[in-house]
Design an enzyme around this catalytic site. Structure first.
Site, PDB file in Angstrom:
ATOM      1  N   ARG A   1       0.837  -1.206   0.000  1.00  0.00           N
ATOM      2  CA  ARG A   1       0.000   0.000   0.000  1.00  0.00           C
ATOM      3  C   ARG A   1       0.869   1.252   0.000  1.00  0.00           C
ATOM      4  O   ARG A   1       0.585   2.220  -0.711  1.00  0.00           O
ATOM      5  CB  ARG A   1      -0.900  -0.006   1.236  1.00  0.00           C
ATOM      6  CG  ARG A   1      -1.634   1.319   1.415  1.00  0.00           C
ATOM      7  CD  ARG A   1      -2.552   1.295   2.611  1.00  0.00           C
ATOM      8  NE  ARG A   1      -3.236   2.577   2.753  1.00  0.00           N
ATOM      9  CZ  ARG A   1      -4.234   2.805   3.595  1.00  0.00           C
ATOM     10  NH1 ARG A   1      -4.678   1.818   4.366  1.00  0.00           N
ATOM     11  NH2 ARG A   1      -4.808   3.992   3.678  1.00  0.00           N
TER      12      ARG A   1
ATOM     13  N   ASN B   1     -10.359  -4.606  -0.748  1.00  0.00           N
ATOM     14  CA  ASN B   1     -10.435  -3.542  -1.754  1.00  0.00           C
ATOM     15  C   ASN B   1      -9.541  -3.825  -2.963  1.00  0.00           C
ATOM     16  O   ASN B   1      -8.587  -4.581  -2.827  1.00  0.00           O
ATOM     17  CB  ASN B   1      -9.987  -2.213  -1.126  1.00  0.00           C
ATOM     18  CG  ASN B   1     -11.166  -1.489  -0.527  1.00  0.00           C
ATOM     19  OD1 ASN B   1     -12.261  -1.558  -1.048  1.00  0.00           O
ATOM     20  ND2 ASN B   1     -10.920  -0.795   0.593  1.00  0.00           N
TER      21      ASN B   1
ATOM     22  N   CYS C   1     -18.593  -2.490   1.570  1.00  0.00           N
ATOM     23  CA  CYS C   1     -17.813  -1.305   1.869  1.00  0.00           C
ATOM     24  C   CYS C   1     -18.474  -0.613   3.046  1.00  0.00           C
ATOM     25  O   CYS C   1     -19.689  -0.676   3.212  1.00  0.00           O
ATOM     26  CB  CYS C   1     -17.800  -0.393   0.644  1.00  0.00           C
ATOM     27  SG  CYS C   1     -16.945   1.151   0.931  1.00  0.00           S
TER      28      CYS C   1
ATOM     29  N   HIS D   1     -16.938   3.119  -4.034  1.00  0.00           N
ATOM     30  CA  HIS D   1     -16.174   4.359  -3.819  1.00  0.00           C
ATOM     31  C   HIS D   1     -16.504   5.434  -4.858  1.00  0.00           C
ATOM     32  O   HIS D   1     -15.716   6.362  -5.064  1.00  0.00           O
ATOM     33  CB  HIS D   1     -14.656   4.076  -3.789  1.00  0.00           C
ATOM     34  CG  HIS D   1     -14.230   3.336  -2.563  1.00  0.00           C
ATOM     35  ND1 HIS D   1     -12.926   3.176  -2.186  1.00  0.00           N
ATOM     36  CD2 HIS D   1     -14.986   2.712  -1.611  1.00  0.00           C
ATOM     37  CE1 HIS D   1     -12.872   2.460  -1.067  1.00  0.00           C
ATOM     38  NE2 HIS D   1     -14.104   2.163  -0.700  1.00  0.00           N
TER      39      HIS D   1
ATOM     40  N   TYR E   1     -15.174   9.552  -1.278  1.00  0.00           N
ATOM     41  CA  TYR E   1     -14.131   9.358  -2.291  1.00  0.00           C
ATOM     42  C   TYR E   1     -14.316  10.264  -3.509  1.00  0.00           C
ATOM     43  O   TYR E   1     -13.428  10.383  -4.338  1.00  0.00           O
ATOM     44  CB  TYR E   1     -14.055   7.892  -2.717  1.00  0.00           C
ATOM     45  CG  TYR E   1     -13.443   7.029  -1.646  1.00  0.00           C
ATOM     46  CD1 TYR E   1     -12.054   6.922  -1.536  1.00  0.00           C
ATOM     47  CD2 TYR E   1     -14.229   6.335  -0.729  1.00  0.00           C
ATOM     48  CE1 TYR E   1     -11.482   6.149  -0.550  1.00  0.00           C
ATOM     49  CE2 TYR E   1     -13.669   5.560   0.262  1.00  0.00           C
ATOM     50  CZ  TYR E   1     -12.287   5.463   0.357  1.00  0.00           C
ATOM     51  OH  TYR E   1     -11.720   4.702   1.327  1.00  0.00           O
TER      52      TYR E   1
HETATM   53 MN   LIG Z   1     -14.632   0.777   0.833  1.00  0.00          MN
END
Ligand SMILES: [Mn+2]
Ligand SMILES: [Mn+2]
Ligand SMILES: [Mn+2]
Ligand SMILES: [Mn+2]
Lengths: 446, 446, 446, 446
Positions: free
Chosen positions: A96, A150, A172, A202, A258
């Site tokens: 990440r 994700n 989510c 998102h 997002y």
């Molecule tokens: Mn999510």
């Protein structure tokens, strides 16, 4: 199915596991989980043991009849389970951090589910989920796959389209948070409001209705983003969720957090670059938080989810997973927001793609509430992003370099041109070990 | 209709007019234009006189029976015409220069038909074209409107949707150039190739077929953009048309030159900023070229289109307009690329929007060749851009600030966020005199 | 491809063959057919020899360099051909007569391409065409398949969908006749009119435009079906093409002759029953005409297409086939009406089905002119019929009884209920020898 | 809205009213109807008084605080109501009997909501409902219109499309019956099953799921229509609901009872002709039942819904209406089957038409569960019927003869041809008094 339930959790060594266990404990009367198999890989053995032992203590303290198993043998765990939940992270937080830092080092958004970072997370994750599905076909062909790894929407679409597995629901926690913040600013109870969500993971919008049928959407927009928005009422965490008031007001729908990446790209980039050059990216922050969490989890006296987990982000994620499982198992008909096959629920998107929409959850699965067509502002961005997702998923499956470059070119958070190719090449090299599809045998990067 | 033809050209004082006049002269035998009314506004009176007198000399030198009229009275010119052609530019080149320089001064693409500049050109132009249509309904209800004022696609859509005028065809010279460059690199005759274009104005893709049915698209991609592309063969002007070879190859269709703004955004921006800080933007360059052209046009001995016009850009534009008129008048059934109503020719776009597609041109209008669905890479960008166009057109008609901001937010060439609002506000102020819809009475900008 | 052309004609023993040969002879200069392979099966050996020898005489009399081959070995003929044309009839005219008489004996429409008869023709024909395609993939993978075996639309769709063969064009002579009759009643030249056809085989509508752009559709409706229609002008053969004037006028499009089965069902049924009880069905009449034709063909002095063939019906069919081949071979860009893949040309029908639409014919195939959406009157019938076709094709491929019954239930010319099942069962039994897919091994009918 | 509720029932003199009143009485605690206005016209004054007085007795006996008003003044009743329910019948049962007998006298299906009869019911009803909507806009602009006047789907579509009134829900008791019969044959509780309905009024299909997620649809098909269907289990009334087992099995969905008209047309016609020549049509039977019912209602001691009403047909209709009102008023989120705007819930039908689908009922209206695409067998019939409905509604609004003839031609229960025109003309004449739109001033029938 009304025997005791057996669940396998892939990525069981995750710091989220205590919330999941807590969720099962508190629902035990209607959702009797008799076996919980926490599965991880060799790399995650230590974390699995720490969090797994804590899970055992939680179950024991709760006094419920549930065996917690820890294993590195995924196939053993999958055998005859009723539900598989996935919360694994290929390459751990170090991957990440690369997803964030490499793009930022080239002056573009670096985020784990958006932009170049999110695409690489898909590249690493999709081959693994398809491998899990392969095992499920053999070992638990009637099980439901509840994914919260994700990028949840793309993972769900990959399972449907390439895995040919129908019993999957993607999850989510963003909609959960949106419901909470709307209720908070309206000073109303969640259960008195009706939310209609539609979009993709998102990147969805929603409308809010009161119990007398009045639409409250614009009222929530005003309360959250209007010139007189009261920071005291606005729930923590979204205080910095900046939008241009005139623009979101014009949407006549509420954006999701997002959306800031797409509606406030320039501002978000500046914020991220600031963090990149100072305290570190979100991944780096989370890594420090996690280290502390695992220290806590080691405490042999801790037998309940600690407060500190809420700082981790992802709150409500695991609880939503428990609630989905509960709704399926008990055929409850709850309306929840999930990633599932479109089938025309959103007219503007391909029939067979995955969408994230308000859906009735029953024993036979998720039945989306119909949404129809979006107005142009939402439609254009949504269609662009879905096309980008399709290309990203295809590249993740085929390992085709040109398809990956195409997806990069389309992504609005990646400036197109030579720079896109440069970043793609650098990230492929950086994540090489987790991208066998792009590096068959010894072949070098393009 | 087979009497002599009467044509009104709005923006008749344009430097393009000599090409248009030449086009009519060379087609006179089959397309007997008996009256050509060059219309302009007070601001353009001088240019109209210069170019209009030159047009008169051209017609006289050609020895054809055609009266050229110069007028500032649009309604007088429109009376009973068969065709109206539009090539006007609201605010002249000075407005274009603002469209370029303001965005560039904020570090974003500044171009006259793309990004913020193109949107402002739409804001200035659409009210005028709708006013022309209003006059046409009264004065020449059977006439065809052949528009080549940019942004040609949005102008056409505005005429169809808000003007409720069906007899309109939008034109662009880009497809003409694409045909020429493909023929050149293939070393084949244009008439031996079949081109299938689809998309929207300045954002279309095409495929090329040989006379034996072989598709040559990838061969042209290789020749123009491949690692071994031979600059000597590639026609001048497109030498700097840079694309990422892997990406355009993956399209399996040829992009148009304006795709560089979307596929090579970062590179294009750098190029533009370089010019902005040095020789000036394209608008500034064109302004210098035009000044020289008008000096030439003043020469009472000049009675044919001078070579220098080709440097102006827009070559073949007027000739394409003449050919459309010819095809309609003579019901020729020529296949040309025009902006017209979609009606499902491109499945991915709204049914009633304007698209730019290969079409059969007959006396009753343009019949698009069906295209169907695009693959995701093309589809996503195209759908985004059409949504942006819809919002831009709506803002141009209503003068609604929030809709304009929404369109800015969606446009991939405008970084979204506070900066979008800043640029929008600055451009509204700069073009205030030509945007009455945004400034009713004395109301100040937002 | 510009060597000499090799063609294989499946069902070469058909009485149509002389028209086909004549078509090739008259186009020889631009379409140099060097080899024509007439293929038939053992059952048709005699007819093949008669008509084949006549074809040889025709070619010889014309003095062209073309070898005519007669063969019962289909694979030998297919080897390396450029075009395959199909005009075979499984079960010969006797099967047609059953298709007509069995439904009529139960009081329902009995016709060879509509109703129960047309469905059984599909059941018999589709397995054979798929077998031909299988051979083509091996023996002439670059050849075009020009199908004029009925039901031409369903056969084309089967080739596309189940045969996975793209290079196929389906043909019908109905549009040719429609063009001729419109030109006749308008007293205009065919080439001065533009026709826009859309629908499916034997169920399409068209509009007519004059060379000055005026739509003449309603004028043709009035002339053909209005209260003052002049029988003297109306071309022979369509004199009995009865429609309700108000209804077809309301369509604002011209129906095709086969629409009589759907728009005038009751009247058509009465007419057919009358013939059934008296002179015999059309198949029986044709059988008598054919017998006479073959007597003529036997004449060793006959070396040109005899006048009598025109009575056979199907005039212009073979000529249309020659013209398609010519347009492909010479990349002519002619606009013809053909069955080809929809790809959204007609919005109301599935994307991947076969439609019959005005198309530009080039070397790379048929490019449909976009049509868009029909108004409800056309749309409803068209959608019903396409669904019926899909089911019929599926039943033809799978031999599934329930699917066949479903198709029968949907077909508007077959009264639904017990009677549908009775007729289905009786026809399956009657055509048993040609329906192996419905009778695997020894299994009896349902 | 949480004050007491005011309701106006148009056609309040109907024999159904007692069920409606009973429905309100039993829900009084959660649905406090304080005023019920029963509205009728002069022609129905006597029935209104009889049934209205009975309603008053019922309310009194129940001891609830609710005023029942009887009035011939619709506008007085509509003032400020919360809900309008419609159950009127233009032309009373005598019109229905004509709708049945005229088509049957020509040998075609005569039924009140299907075929020619249903179309004429639409012609008579739609102008009246649009007039009611006009009053509602003025007198109760926030009210909901709950329509159960047939043809319920077409009436709902007319209100949406031509009335431009969004707050309308169309109702039918058929889904209620389908749920009951499935539960009966499965021997399961209704609330343990989930039903997914989609289609249009009187032409929808449904699937059934068990509480463990298993689909039971085929099991219900077998139980109801299979070779071993047990008449003892099959609920009364549907015993004669004959279908061809193979065909309905192939649907993989359950048809609705009205599908018999389309799937068993020939058998249904025979049954109807038998009744026509003997005991009389259903309308004639109902007329006799109603006469007896009204005799009962006159009894001043009767203060509850009599058993005999169940023979009337339409059981559960009024109860469904009460439940819809309850769900809206209390924002219950119940899943019910209603006619509402499509908005893409069924992909195969126009976006803005009315469909009948399982929907979540909340205070802001009906949110359809998404359905998506039907397989071809359902799709073809559904699309045909929707097109027929569109034309029928258009003819009902415009009074255009050709449009009516077009609708007749399309309807599969009306044999097309001269006979269609004959029946249309005869029915127009017969219903002349209720069809002012077809007979402006003194104009005679076509
Ligand atoms: Mn999510
Ligand atoms: Mn252009
Ligand atoms: Mn035909
Ligand atoms: Mn009903």
């Amino acid at each position: 199915m009304k025997k005791g339930i057996k669940i396998a959790t892939i990525g069981g060594g995750s710091s989220y596991t205590p919330e999941l266990v807590e969720g099962f404990i508190k629902r035990y009367d209607e959702l009797p989980v008799k076996e919980l198999w926490l599965v991880d890989i060799e790399e995650g053995r230590e974390k699995l043991e720490i969090v797994g032992n804590m899970a055992k203590r939680m179950v024991k303290a709760a006094g419920i009849d549930c065996e917690v198993h820890l294993t590195l043998n995924r196939r053993e765990a999958l055998k005859d389970v009723d539900f598989v939940t996935t919360q694994f992270r290929v390459g751990l937080l170090d991957a990440r951090i690369k997803d964030e830092r490499i793009p930022l080092s080239h002056g573009m958004i670096g985020q784990e589910t958006n932009g170049a970072g999110g695409m690489f997370k898909a590249f690493r994750t999709i081959p693994v989920i398809l491998d899990i599905v392969k095992d499920m076909k053999e070992l638990c062909p009637d099980a439901w796959l509840i994914n919260f790894t994700n990028p949840s929407g793309m993972v769900t679409e990959a399972v449907l389209r390439y895995g040919k597995w129908e019993k999957v629901i993607g999850l989510c926690n963003v909609p959960v948070g949106a419901v909470k913040s709307a209720a908070a600013v309206l000073n109303k109870k969640e259960e008195d409001l009706f939310f209609k969500f539609a979009g993709i993971n998102h990147l969805h919008w929603h409308r809010v209705f009161d119990k007398d049928g009045t639409e409250l959407t614009e009222k929530v927009i005003d309360a959250l983003y209007g010139p007189n928005a009261d920071p005291a009422v606005v729930v923590e965490n979204i205080k910095n969720m900046r939008f241009l008031y005139e623009q979101v007001k014009n949407l006549k729908m509420l954006p999701c957090p997002y959306h800031r990446y797409y509606y406030m790209t320039d501002n978000m980039l500046k914020e991220e670059l600031e963090a990149f050059h100072n305290e570190g990216t979100r991944g780096e922050v989370v890594k420090r938080i996690e280290a502390k969490l695992f220290e806590l989890y080691k405490d042999p006296n801790l037998d309940h989810k600690p407060e500190e987990l809420s700082k981790r982000g992802g709150a409500h994620y695991s609880d939503a997973a428990c609630e989905i499982i509960n709704s399926i198992y008990n055929n409850k008909g709850t309306v929840m927001v999930v990633s599932t096959r479109n089938n025309g629920a959103i007219d503007d998107l391909p029939y067979d793609c995955a969408v994230e929409v308000s859906s009735i959850i029953r024993a036979h699965g998720a039945e989306p509430v119909n949404f129809g067509k979006f107005p142009p502002a939402q439609r254009g961005l949504l269609q662009l992003m879905k096309a980008m997702e399709e290309l990203t998923i295809e590249a993740a499956v085929t390992g085709d370099y040109a398809t990956a470059l195409q997806a990069f070119t389309l992504n609005p958070l990646v400036p197109s041109g030579d720079i896109a190719k440069t970043v793609l090449d650098e990230m492929l090299e950086a994540h090489k070990d987790y991208l066998p599809q792009f590096f068959p045998k010894e072949a070098a990067v393009h």
